[in-house]
Scaffold this active site. Structure first.
Site, short mmCIF file in Angstrom:
data_model
loop_
_atom_site.label_atom_id
_atom_site.label_comp_id
_atom_site.label_asym_id
_atom_site.label_seq_id
_atom_site.Cartn_x
_atom_site.Cartn_y
_atom_site.Cartn_z
N HIS A 205 0.80 -1.24 0.00
CA HIS A 205 0.00 0.00 0.00
C HIS A 205 0.82 1.28 0.00
O HIS A 205 0.26 2.36 0.00
CB HIS A 205 -0.95 0.02 1.20
CG HIS A 205 -0.26 0.26 2.52
ND1 HIS A 205 0.38 -0.74 3.20
CD2 HIS A 205 -0.10 1.38 3.25
CE1 HIS A 205 0.89 -0.25 4.32
NE2 HIS A 205 0.62 1.04 4.38
C1 UD1 Z 1 -2.09 5.56 5.84
C2 UD1 Z 1 -0.78 6.08 6.43
C3 UD1 Z 1 0.27 4.99 6.31
C4 UD1 Z 1 -0.21 3.68 6.92
C5 UD1 Z 1 -1.56 3.28 6.34
C6 UD1 Z 1 -2.09 2.09 7.10
C7 UD1 Z 1 -0.33 8.49 6.24
C8 UD1 Z 1 0.45 9.51 5.53
N1 UD1 Z 1 -0.30 7.24 5.72
O1 UD1 Z 1 -1.87 5.30 4.47
O2 UD1 Z 1 1.44 5.41 7.00
O3 UD1 Z 1 0.75 2.68 6.64
O4 UD1 Z 1 -2.48 4.38 6.52
O5 UD1 Z 1 -3.06 1.42 6.35
O6 UD1 Z 1 -0.95 8.78 7.23
N2 UD1 Z 1 -9.31 4.88 1.60
C9 UD1 Z 1 -10.53 4.29 1.50
N3 UD1 Z 1 -11.15 3.90 2.65
C10 UD1 Z 1 -10.60 4.06 3.87
C11 UD1 Z 1 -9.35 4.68 3.96
C12 UD1 Z 1 -8.71 5.07 2.81
O7 UD1 Z 1 -11.06 4.12 0.41
O8 UD1 Z 1 -11.23 3.66 4.89
C13 UD1 Z 1 -8.62 5.27 0.35
C14 UD1 Z 1 -8.87 6.69 -0.06
O9 UD1 Z 1 -8.98 6.74 -1.45
C15 UD1 Z 1 -7.59 7.40 0.34
C16 UD1 Z 1 -6.54 6.30 0.20
O10 UD1 Z 1 -7.23 5.10 0.54
O11 UD1 Z 1 -7.32 8.50 -0.44
C17 UD1 Z 1 -5.36 6.48 1.09
O12 UD1 Z 1 -5.72 6.66 2.45
P1 UD1 Z 1 -4.77 7.52 3.44
O13 UD1 Z 1 -5.31 7.45 4.81
O14 UD1 Z 1 -4.48 8.83 2.83
O15 UD1 Z 1 -3.41 6.78 3.36
P2 UD1 Z 1 -3.06 5.25 3.45
O16 UD1 Z 1 -2.49 4.82 2.16
O17 UD1 Z 1 -4.23 4.52 4.02
N1 UDP Z 2 -4.08 -6.15 8.44
C1 UDP Z 2 -5.39 -6.61 8.51
N2 UDP Z 2 -6.05 -6.91 7.35
C2 UDP Z 2 -5.47 -6.78 6.12
C3 UDP Z 2 -4.14 -6.30 6.06
C4 UDP Z 2 -3.48 -5.99 7.23
O1 UDP Z 2 -5.93 -6.76 9.61
O2 UDP Z 2 -6.14 -7.06 5.10
C5 UDP Z 2 -3.38 -5.79 9.69
C6 UDP Z 2 -2.05 -6.47 9.93
O3 UDP Z 2 -2.22 -7.66 10.67
C7 UDP Z 2 -1.27 -5.42 10.70
C8 UDP Z 2 -1.85 -4.11 10.25
O4 UDP Z 2 -3.06 -4.41 9.59
O5 UDP Z 2 -1.50 -5.54 12.09
C9 UDP Z 2 -0.90 -3.39 9.33
O6 UDP Z 2 -1.53 -2.26 8.81
P1 UDP Z 2 -1.06 -1.56 7.47
O7 UDP Z 2 -0.25 -2.49 6.66
O8 UDP Z 2 -2.28 -0.97 6.87
O9 UDP Z 2 -0.21 -0.34 8.00
P2 UDP Z 2 1.34 -0.17 8.41
O10 UDP Z 2 1.65 -1.16 9.46
O11 UDP Z 2 2.16 -0.33 7.17
O12 UDP Z 2 1.40 1.25 8.89
#
Ligand code: UD1
Ligand code: UDP
Length: 356
Positions: A205
């Site tokens: 991601h």
């Molecule tokens: C964010 C964090 C990242 C973390 C990740 C965990 C920042 C800068 N990034 O990244 O460090 O690893 O969360 O998963 O804070 N979206 C949906 N539904 C949701 C949430 C997001 O559709 O419930 C989509 C939206 O199009 C959004 C995109 O995902 O624009 C990205 O979401 P965002 O929270 O900006 O960043 P992540 O990639 O989730």
């Molecule tokens: N995870 C989950 N479902 C998924 C993918 C990840 O429950 O489909 C959990 C995973 O076990 C871990 C956490 O989400 O605990 C990691 O989150 P993510 O990769 O979104 O964020 P990051 O750790 O990179 O910030």
């Protein structure tokens, strides 16, 4: 004492759940206020974690939603400022390195409320990652810096931060340990139509990989791997949106994100995991499952030295090598890093209770 806990994204819930639970036990007469920023909002990215981790119903929902990093951070700051004024907390606890973490910690610092940072001191030394800025700035304004590995103390010391640093261990592993009997019994691989030990679990991601030109080749090569080893790929919504314009090879199973119990079950039964997630690097280290990280660097080097993690680089061409590497079998037995023992949140509670 009034403690305010801030959560907003999938990994935040997992890191904070045991901290909230242990502090509620330790300080039953204190006020415990949960704020959900709403950075993640889909049921599969938010609500399911609140339920599975037994997080109390949030007292405040900030509903910041998605957008550019600056907008999200600014929305969190603006909206949490009102909550801080209303609740007058004695301490704000923030986890990890997401935009919600930065917005909440800056607003608390401006309101002169002490900040405690769970998972402090991690550094990738990669300024292109939004998370790196979030980590550095959050640590700069934190009074209590809860670290999960020894190198975090060195990173903080390099920035002149030595006061308030507490080596407590990994609260994310507390959540895993607490749910171990349940996820071990789940056998989610059966429902996914794959065999224990006989598939590669994938999560990707990071913007560096999924927002740029590397994604189509990544998917093509995962499709090739899938002809030899089944691939299970629950895609993060950021990734799912990008995949809409890419041809998906027939054998590649891409699903919606799955809940925490299901994902832990899939991880524990996987032959290997390919990821760019921070939390997944840690969980595979604890579970002893081979992990291949498709990134140029990691802010979690303890997973390389003590765990099962191998840094492949930000290079999709490395993906096929996972098959050979898995064929070679485990290099050496691993044991979890120090204090990744299921009791980290108790140590956080000890420190916080000492201030009450
Ligand atoms: C964010 C964090 C990242 C973390 C990740 C965990 C920042 C800068 N990034 O990244 O460090 O690893 O969360 O998963 O804070 N979206 C949906 N539904 C949701 C949430 C997001 O559709 O419930 C989509 C939206 O199009 C959004 C995109 O995902 O624009 C990205 O979401 P965002 O929270 O900006 O960043 P992540 O990639 O989730
Ligand atoms: N995870 C989950 N479902 C998924 C993918 C990840 O429950 O489909 C959990 C995973 O076990 C871990 C956490 O989400 O605990 C990691 O989150 P993510 O990769 O979104 O964020 P990051 O750790 O990179 O910030």
């Amino acid at each position: 004492m009034n403690i305010l806990y801030v959560v907003g994204t999938r990994p935040n819930f997992i890191k904070m759940a045991p901290v909230i639970a242990r502090l509620r036990e330790r300080l039953p007469d204190a006020q415990h206020v949960v704020v959900h920023t709403g950075q993640h909002y889909d049921r599969a990215m938010s609500e399911i974690f609140l339920e599975e981790l037994d997080i109390p119903e949030p007292d405040h929902l900030l509903a910041v939603g998605s957008g550019p990093d600056t907008l999200m951070t600014a929305r969190v700051m603006e909206r949490i400022a009102d909550v801080l004024a209303q609740e007058q907390p004695d301490l704000v606890l923030v986890p990890g390195d997401v935009n919600s973490t930065l917005g909440a910690s800056l607003a608390a610092a401006q309101a002169r409320v002490p900040v405690g940072h769970i998972e402090s001191g991690l550094r990738s030394y990669d300024p292109s990652m939004p998370e790196e800025l979030n980590r550095v700035l959050t640590d700069r304004v934190s009074d209590l810096l809860f670290i999960h590995s020894a190198e975090a103390a060195d990173n903080l010391a390099r920035e002149g931060i030595t006061d308030g640093v507490h080596f407590v261990g990994n609260t994310m592993i507390d959540s895993l340990v607490a749910l171990e009997p349940r996820f071990r019994a789940l056998e989610a691989e059966k429902a996914a139509g794959v065999e224990r030990g006989g598939y590669l679990l994938v999560t990707l991601h990071r913007p560096a990989l999924v927002d740029g030109p590397l994604l189509p080749r990544t998917i093509e090569l995962l499709g090739q791997v899938a002809t030899e080893l089944p691939v299970v790929f629950p895609a993060h919504p950021r990734t799912a949106a990008r995949l809409e314009s890419i041809r998906i090879p027939a054998r590649l199973r891409i699903t919606a994100p799955v809940g925490y119990l299901e994902f832990l079950s899939l991880q524990s039964a996987a032959g290997g995991v390919l990821t760019d997630s921070g939390g997944v690097q840690e969980e595979t280290t604890f579970l002893g499952v081979p992990c291949f990280t498709l990134r140029a660097n990691t802010e979690r080097p303890v997973t390389l030295t003590h765990g099962t993690n191998v840094l492949l680089g930000l290079d999709p061409e490395q993906i096929p090598s996972v098959l050979e590497r898995l064929g070679e079998g485990p290099k050496r037995p691993t044991s979890p890093p120090p204090l990744w023992d299921g009791h980290a949140a108790e140590r956080v509670a000890d420190v916080v209770a000492g201030r009450a």
